[in-house]
Scaffold this motif. Sequence first.
Motif: not given
Length: 271
Positions: A32-38, A80-85, A221-227
């Motif tokens: 899925l194409k996902v964006v997370v917004i702070d 992950i190519d489909t993940l954006f911030l 580490l700057g890496t979410p635990v799911t990764l």
Amino acid sequence: MGKVVVVTSGKGGVGKTTSTAALGVALAQTGLKVVVIDFDVGLRNLDLVMGAERRVVFDLVNVTQGSAKLSQALIRDKRIDTLFLLPASQTRDKDALTEEGVSNVITTLRAKFDYVLCDSPAGIERGAQLAMRFADAAVIVTNPEVSSVRDSDRIIGLLDSKTVLAERGESVTKHILVTRYDAARAARGEMLAIDDVLEILSTPLLGIIPESQAILRASNLGTPVTLNDPTNPAARAYMEAAKRLQGENLPLALPTHRRGFIDRLFGRKAA
């Protein structure tokens, strides 16, 4: 059109930003194409948890005020190519955001992404209300503690009154995500039982994330635990929560407390 999900909490420090990142990764890993917004303008932590702090040039405030294009501010994850911030500003305050500006950003992102995850600041003030304003669904993050659950109940009230859907007479789909659950402490009565949390909030349970040092290590580490550690129980719980968010009907079991040899020998539970 994509789905807009606000990840929110009344109380700070419950794992909201960590949960946004972990759920974002879990959703994006399925293609899925996902964006997370702070939305935490002035503080900005989601970029740290995502490992993108050195790549921030423009931010949410720049986009809403028209001083940068959305394409300039979006940061594609290197793993992950489909993940954006879309990061928050660290030098402005929440008053820099306007409802019109946020609406324009959300409308554009909704058309381009499958999921738009809005990491809300804690509390009930303007920043939190803007983060939930255009949501289709909400993940309400709470610890199994009285103060956290009470504040979550207030957030549910805002979701039912201060969102665009609520003003149309519709409802934001709400989910509870219980974080930092410790089975041993729950057994000793040192924290609320899951049934107590659900009875107070009267909202469906999305997942139970066990207390885990792996989450802290991953964030550092700057890496979410799911990764970073996908086989860890906390990571698996987030991945299952992401599947439920997509509508999958998965059974949900309480995390169990493992007893050590000495505890088993003497029939006691570990302290």
